[in-house]
Motif scaffolding. Structure first.
Motif: not given
Ligand SMILES: [Zn+2]
Ligand SMILES: [Zn+2]
Lengths: 476, 476
Positions: B92, B125-126, B161-162, B188, B433
């Motif tokens: 991502h 990330d990422d 994604e987040e 990831d 992260w």
């Molecule tokens: Zn991630």
């Protein structure tokens, strides 16, 4: 008991009112927020503004009293008669925090008049109620023809009430000689309603604290670490949720010890007040009542000790989600206390309660912002009777009794100066204290000034001095 | 199984590395925070930046795929051989929120190199892990002399994604034909440690929600009203505190139904990892462990479902105290799930749990930000064996197995495309992260590129094509 016709006081209040209101507006523009260190200069400016205004009013002695925190204002206007009683008026010139974005219809520090109300932070709590005393004493002198009031009049207007008055007891102790009086008069409370004038007989105390909680040294990823380490936001929640039991009684050990319980007569008097719960809920902007089992709403807010979560915060509070275990959290709690509770013991119990309630692995710091003692005045005190008569003349109605759920340094004056404490407050519940759109009813400011003018006369020395007699105005 | 000498891959990675790192830095400067609506243009810019870079790398097909939310990037580089397998790489390009003031030593969006580490939001990330694939495929081609990779190589790099990948399943469904592949490769995730390379075999799922609570229509004075009306900040606390029982099990009804429990063998393998709890606690920036009774820390974070308070807020959070009953509060909760749990049932149970747990008189709204399914890959799958060999060549060490406590859309690829899911991740626990000072180990970016290059070769068609044979470089 009084020879001055009420119309003379009323006329004097009316003629001074426009200027009074202009000046009050000017004062309300000073954002004297005592809880915000960045506003310290404004609190200072507010004190100096008030001092200057009291000098203009005619007080021979006006001083700004510095404290270790924010300044108070002292003023003294002695009576001519040596045997006249002295009254110390208490109020505060600091205000609660307020931001336009909190939900205000107009800028909290730009006083705005709408439909007979003056909207501004401090309009009712407490600048409006302090300031009507300038008009009150002016009207008292004009109506009676005096050059000095019928009582020795002292004012002590502090600057840290909204921060829990941390330096007020020390200030009163340091100046106890100059503050000597026969009674204290608190103008920082309210009445039942605009059409139901009341006199308050007591205030609750306050214990105000913050608990800062720390977990991880920084926010950490809840996928990588969550479920295996303590979470300070959950710990803050654990504390807040543990404050009350199922009966909505506060769980801090010994919290109810020593309380002066309500008498059956007080409960009956409260129950007879024209209390409309639906209307009260509207004023509270609330949809439901919730409180200690076995007590009415009025009893809960006036005469029972309580605990409240004033603020809680921790972790991510922005838009959307953020999958973290937060590093820190904080909890702001306050406790209202009533006569008979031991404030120091409760603070100690609270320390033990926090330590015992928190999950292991979460570090914390407990800070007390301040403590204000509760206060209760005997219903049959002669000075209280004078106040009830003065209020009766201002409102032309019978006066009933209430208590005040809020807190103030009344008890310090009571305890340190050893005097009875009276309450002359004209705010009403819809005034929105500590909330957005705080306002004061402009007509009640007028009534407050009248009541003060009558009160100085009622409390004044007898026989009444010759200067007060005016041939065309026989007393009622 | 491979004829290409490891030194050829290594040399190619080394020669391409400086340019790779410069480009990655450029990408990390784009603050592609998907949770913040004000950053939507940056997420868009990030997608377009990546697409352009993949075109430069040589991918014949590169497209930005719009969604109902934020865009993903798709790229395809077909193998020359018709019978070569196809691998879909997932990553991502969006990142977690980050503000310098959160505790960053340097600006989160100005990548900064310190002691062999690259600090920036998204470094691990990422974006770092997505981007090593550009160097990986370049090195694979250079080392093998190919003009197309030994596998059909597809990339799908999403932009939400987040934020819980709300549109990812729909995107995968809509493009299922073009995403057809023999295996998905997720880049990831992380490894055990820089010196203990591991392959992950599963990820937890995520259910992410917010509960908005309302009490009084505005903040009200706690002296006047406190103790008699419901307090939404206390209600938020009540919910957060009720999430876990005494054994730290989640109290939402049916939460543990259907779970694929850990086998004795898995528990033994986990227990044999060189786990140093004190060191882990340092990485977690935490002082103590706390989690579900009966499970080790690794089991708790990898294989057990959890609930976490990501954020809580309500009432006054500024300096000092403010004696109010707050009008509103909010609670951000997330739940990690494991294989066998029914995400939809849990969301329904959660709705019922909130309704049943809240005190009366507090209104609420429950919003799900998204749900990501858990995923688990069989240990004996041939593609997983190829991955373990590729990792072994890159790290020159035996490869061990882990699971990943975090969540990703791996399960959507598994479910919708019907393929096994592999994990090639080179992040390590200290990479931070979702936290301040996120970083990536620069040497591990190099290893990631190498591992990818080896993997395409390992997974490539047999017999190996003539172009890959180089006379001077016999295989190991
Ligand atoms: Zn991630
Ligand atoms: Zn006040």
């Amino acid at each position: 008991m009084s020879d001055t016709p009420d119309s003379a006081v009323r006329d004097a209040v009316t003629s001074g009112f426009p200027r009074f209101l202009d000046e009050l507006r000017e004062w309300l523009r000073i954002p004297s927020v005592s809880a915000d260190p960045e506003r310290a200069a404004d609190v200072d400016r507010s004190a100096r503004w008030l001092a200057e205004s009291l000098r203009r009013t005619g007080f021979p002695t006006v001083e700004v009293w510095e404290t270790e925190g924010l300044p108070a204002v002292f003023a003294h206007w002695p009576a001519a008669e040596a045997d006249a009683p002295t009254v110390l008026v208490y109020g505060h010139h600091d205000v609660q925090p307020a931001e336009r974005g909190d939900g205000w219809q107009s800028d909290p520090f730009q006083p705005t008049e709408r439909e007979g109300r003056l909207f501004a932070r401090g309009a009712a709590d407490d600048k409006g109620q302090v300031y009507f005393h300038t008009l009150g004493v002016t009207a008292h002198l004009a109506a009676t023809g005096r050059t000095a009031p019928a009582v020795g009049l002292k004012l002590l207007i502090e600057g840290e009430e909204e921060s829990g008055s941390p330096h007020f007891p020390a200030l009163v102790r340091a100046h106890a000689g100059r503050l000597e009086c026969d009674a204290a008069l608190i103008s920082d409370t309210g009445m039942w309603a605009a059409d139901t004038p009341t006199v308050c007989t007591g205030m609750r105390g306050l214990i105000d604290c913050q608990i800062d909680l720390s977990g991880p040294a920084q926010d950490i990823h809840s996928g990588s670490f969550g479920g295996a380490v303590p979470n300070p936001a959950e710990a803050a929640a654990t504390l807040a949720a543990a404050l009350h039991d199922d009966r909505r009684r506060v769980t801090v050990s010994g919290f109810y010890d020593g309380i002066v319980e309500l008498t059956e007569e007080e409960r009956r008097l409260f129950a007879e007040l024209p209390f409309d719960e639906a209307a009260w809920l509207r004023t509270a902007h609330s949809g439901a009542t919730l409180g200690e089992e076995g007590y009415s709403t009025l009893e809960r807010i006036w005469a029972r000790p309580t605990a409240e979560v004033n603020g809680i915060g921790g972790g991510y509070q922005g838009p959307g989600g953020k999958t973290i275990v937060p590093a820190t959290a904080q909890l702001k709690l306050s406790f209202r206390t009533v006569a008979g509770q031991d404030q120091e013991k409760i603070q100690q119990s609270l320390r033990e309660w926090v330590a015992a309630t928190l999950p292991t692995g979460v570090r914390y710091e407990l800070t007390f912002w301040g403590a204000t003692r509760p206060c209760l005045t005997p219903l049959d005190h002669p000075a209280l009777r004078s106040l009830v008569r003065a209020m009766g003349r201002a409102f032309e109605q019978p006066i009933r009794f209430t208590r005040e759920g809020g807190s103030g340094p009344a008890a310090d004056l009571q305890d340190i100066l050893g005097v009875p404490v009276l309450f002359l407050g004209i705010s009403i519940p819809s005034d929105g204290w500590h909330a957005p759109d705080e306002k004061v009813e402009i007509d009640l400011l007028r009534k407050g000034a009248e009541a003060a003018a009558y009160l100085w006369e009622e409390l004044g020395a007898h026989p009444r001095p010759a200067t007060a007699r005016r041939p065309t105005t026989p007393g009622p």
